[in-house]
Design an enzyme around this catalytic site. Sequence first.
Site, PDB file in Angstrom:
ATOM      1  N   GLY B  42       0.835  -1.190  -0.024  1.00  0.00           N
ATOM      2  CA  GLY B  42      -0.231  -0.119   0.074  1.00  0.00           C
ATOM      3  C   GLY B  42       0.779   1.203  -0.034  1.00  0.00           C
ATOM      4  O   GLY B  42       2.064   1.028   0.041  1.00  0.00           O
ATOM      5  N   GLU B  58      -0.050   0.579  -6.558  1.00  0.00           N
ATOM      6  CA  GLU B  58       0.728   0.357  -5.488  1.00  0.00           C
ATOM      7  C   GLU B  58       1.162  -1.105  -5.619  1.00  0.00           C
ATOM      8  O   GLU B  58       2.311  -1.491  -5.411  1.00  0.00           O
ATOM      9  CB  GLU B  58       0.094   0.749  -4.367  1.00  0.00           C
ATOM     10  CG  GLU B  58      -0.050   1.934  -3.764  1.00  0.00           C
ATOM     11  CD  GLU B  58       1.496   2.491  -3.343  1.00  0.00           C
ATOM     12  OE1 GLU B  58       2.497   1.812  -3.256  1.00  0.00           O
ATOM     13  OE2 GLU B  58       1.452   4.003  -3.139  1.00  0.00           O
ATOM     14  N   GLU B  62       5.094  -2.536  -6.222  1.00  0.00           N
ATOM     15  CA  GLU B  62       5.609  -3.114  -5.095  1.00  0.00           C
ATOM     16  C   GLU B  62       5.706  -4.614  -5.379  1.00  0.00           C
ATOM     17  O   GLU B  62       6.640  -5.366  -4.606  1.00  0.00           O
ATOM     18  CB  GLU B  62       4.924  -2.849  -3.634  1.00  0.00           C
ATOM     19  CG  GLU B  62       4.982  -1.371  -3.334  1.00  0.00           C
ATOM     20  CD  GLU B  62       4.288  -1.182  -2.126  1.00  0.00           C
ATOM     21  OE1 GLU B  62       3.698  -2.005  -1.664  1.00  0.00           O
ATOM     22  OE2 GLU B  62       4.776  -0.257  -1.476  1.00  0.00           O
ATOM     23  N   PRO B  80      -7.389   7.820  15.400  1.00  0.00           N
ATOM     24  CA  PRO B  80      -6.525   8.835  14.502  1.00  0.00           C
ATOM     25  C   PRO B  80      -5.167   8.770  14.757  1.00  0.00           C
ATOM     26  O   PRO B  80      -4.273   9.317  14.116  1.00  0.00           O
ATOM     27  CB  PRO B  80      -7.069  10.400  15.279  1.00  0.00           C
ATOM     28  CG  PRO B  80      -7.775   9.888  16.385  1.00  0.00           C
ATOM     29  CD  PRO B  80      -8.153   8.582  16.407  1.00  0.00           C
ATOM     30  N   GLU B 112      11.592  -6.115   0.007  1.00  0.00           N
ATOM     31  CA  GLU B 112      11.479  -7.413  -0.067  1.00  0.00           C
ATOM     32  C   GLU B 112       9.971  -7.720  -0.060  1.00  0.00           C
ATOM     33  O   GLU B 112       9.170  -6.981   0.522  1.00  0.00           O
ATOM     34  CB  GLU B 112      12.176  -8.189   1.285  1.00  0.00           C
ATOM     35  CG  GLU B 112      13.339  -8.579   1.190  1.00  0.00           C
ATOM     36  CD  GLU B 112      13.740  -9.131   2.510  1.00  0.00           C
ATOM     37  OE1 GLU B 112      13.476 -10.291   2.787  1.00  0.00           O
ATOM     38  OE2 GLU B 112      14.333  -8.485   3.548  1.00  0.00           O
TER      39      GLU B 112
END
Lengths: 227, 227
Positions: B42, B58, B62, B80, B112
């Site tokens: 993410g 993403e 990745e 929050p 990785e």
Amino acid sequence: MENQQIKVAVDAVVFGYHQQQLHVLLIKQKFGPFKNTWSIVGGFVHNNEGLIVAIKREIKEETNLDIQYLEQLYTFGDNPKRDPRAQVIAVAYFALVNSLNLNPTADTDALEAQWFPINQLPNLAYDHQEIVALAKKRLQAKIVYQPVGFELLPEKFEFSQLEQLYCCILERDIDRRNFRKKMLRLEIVSETNEISKKNAGRPGKLFSFNRIKYSELVELGQPLDLF
Amino acid sequence: MENQQIKVAVDAVVFGYHQQQLHVLLIKQKFGPFKNTWSIVGGFVHNNEGLIVAIKREIKEETNLDIQYLEQLYTFGDNPKRDPRAQVIAVAYFALVNSLNLNPTADTDALEAQWFPINQLPNLAYDHQEIVALAKKRLQAKIVYQPVGFELLPEKFEFSQLEQLYCCILERDIDRRNFRKKMLRLEIVSETNEISKKNAGRPGKLFSFNRIKYSELVELGQPLDLF
DNA sequence: ACAAAAGTGTTAATCTTACACCCATGT
DNA sequence: ACATGGGTGTAAGATTAACACTTTTGT
């Protein structure tokens, strides 16, 4: 990280049930690009505020209703231009309230708040029509395996009211005898010793939702097929 | 509107299936407060980027995997302080990939990337453990009424593989005969004329998921009970 | 006595579950 | 011939769906 310009809003589709109809609560926008257009309740999240806290605050501020049930619905943000002013993602919730005795009072911001029957909605601001449509679908799907319908009724209700509610949400007829059997077999509705006398015809017993029994069933992992 | 400081991230729980086990794809953080800790894939949403586009970007960046199935899971933002650096809400997705022949290759950011069996996960960054737990629950719930399992298998598969997959996701035994009957009755799996010969014992026919038939069923509003 | 809504059981059909033996191939 | 996994049918039980008459009250 680059400087992200995205704003986060929370919105809620608030459902109520009265006059034998499922209603959605709308407010009339007083400012902004959708001035005078109806929309669902919501607003921007404050700094250091959690999402749930934010949506509860907004509902309270704008309508003064007591929420019975609240769950996250979906987060709308695939179209970066869904709000014409800026990129805003909206975390949408769906809420159930017992609306029978409550009139939403437009609040401090002097917004108009009003119940609309689900099938007679006005044009809505932003992508709120899509949000309401999804919420309706979710409610229809949910009510058959989780007894959320009770949140829309008063504490004590006649069986026929419950039946009506289910018909109305599922938009189809229901067999009275089978419906009653199912609900009573699961023991999630309990008979009270009170009797209704509002209607014509034979008075009906009043029932209440047995939350304790329901929790037990949930604990046991019993999937309850209400339909 | 006050100046909102909230950041928006997207994260995905990527499921794969191989070696008779359900796996989750994790990457090792190279920077930040959780440096060297495993996390789900993410990152932050770019300005003027839709959420779906962001999560696909993403995942691509990745891991280089081809996503078969992607759906929104839940938006995490009630606490929050879930990210110690700043207020970040994460729109979480869950993704299914056919991982049999694919090794996730850690990519440009030199991260990785590695598959972990769902029941042997390391400690995870942020609230990612909670996100994975929810995704697992969703997958278990989903697979019984929507044939998403096929997205985890190759185009052609033996019936026993499908059966194994269901066992593995639902974490319980399944009756081979009843399972086969159900799947074949719905006609969402079709026999191919190929035959597998990898294993010991009698070779099995290969089957494929009949997407056309499935779409037809969905069109008809048929609720398909796979269990 | 009639209108209006509440209350109540049975049957047929369908679906689910449990269960065990033979078959095709490789060694 | 034996080990391995593939392929198949049936019967009992549970669930669902369809269906109509009697009861209680107010007028």
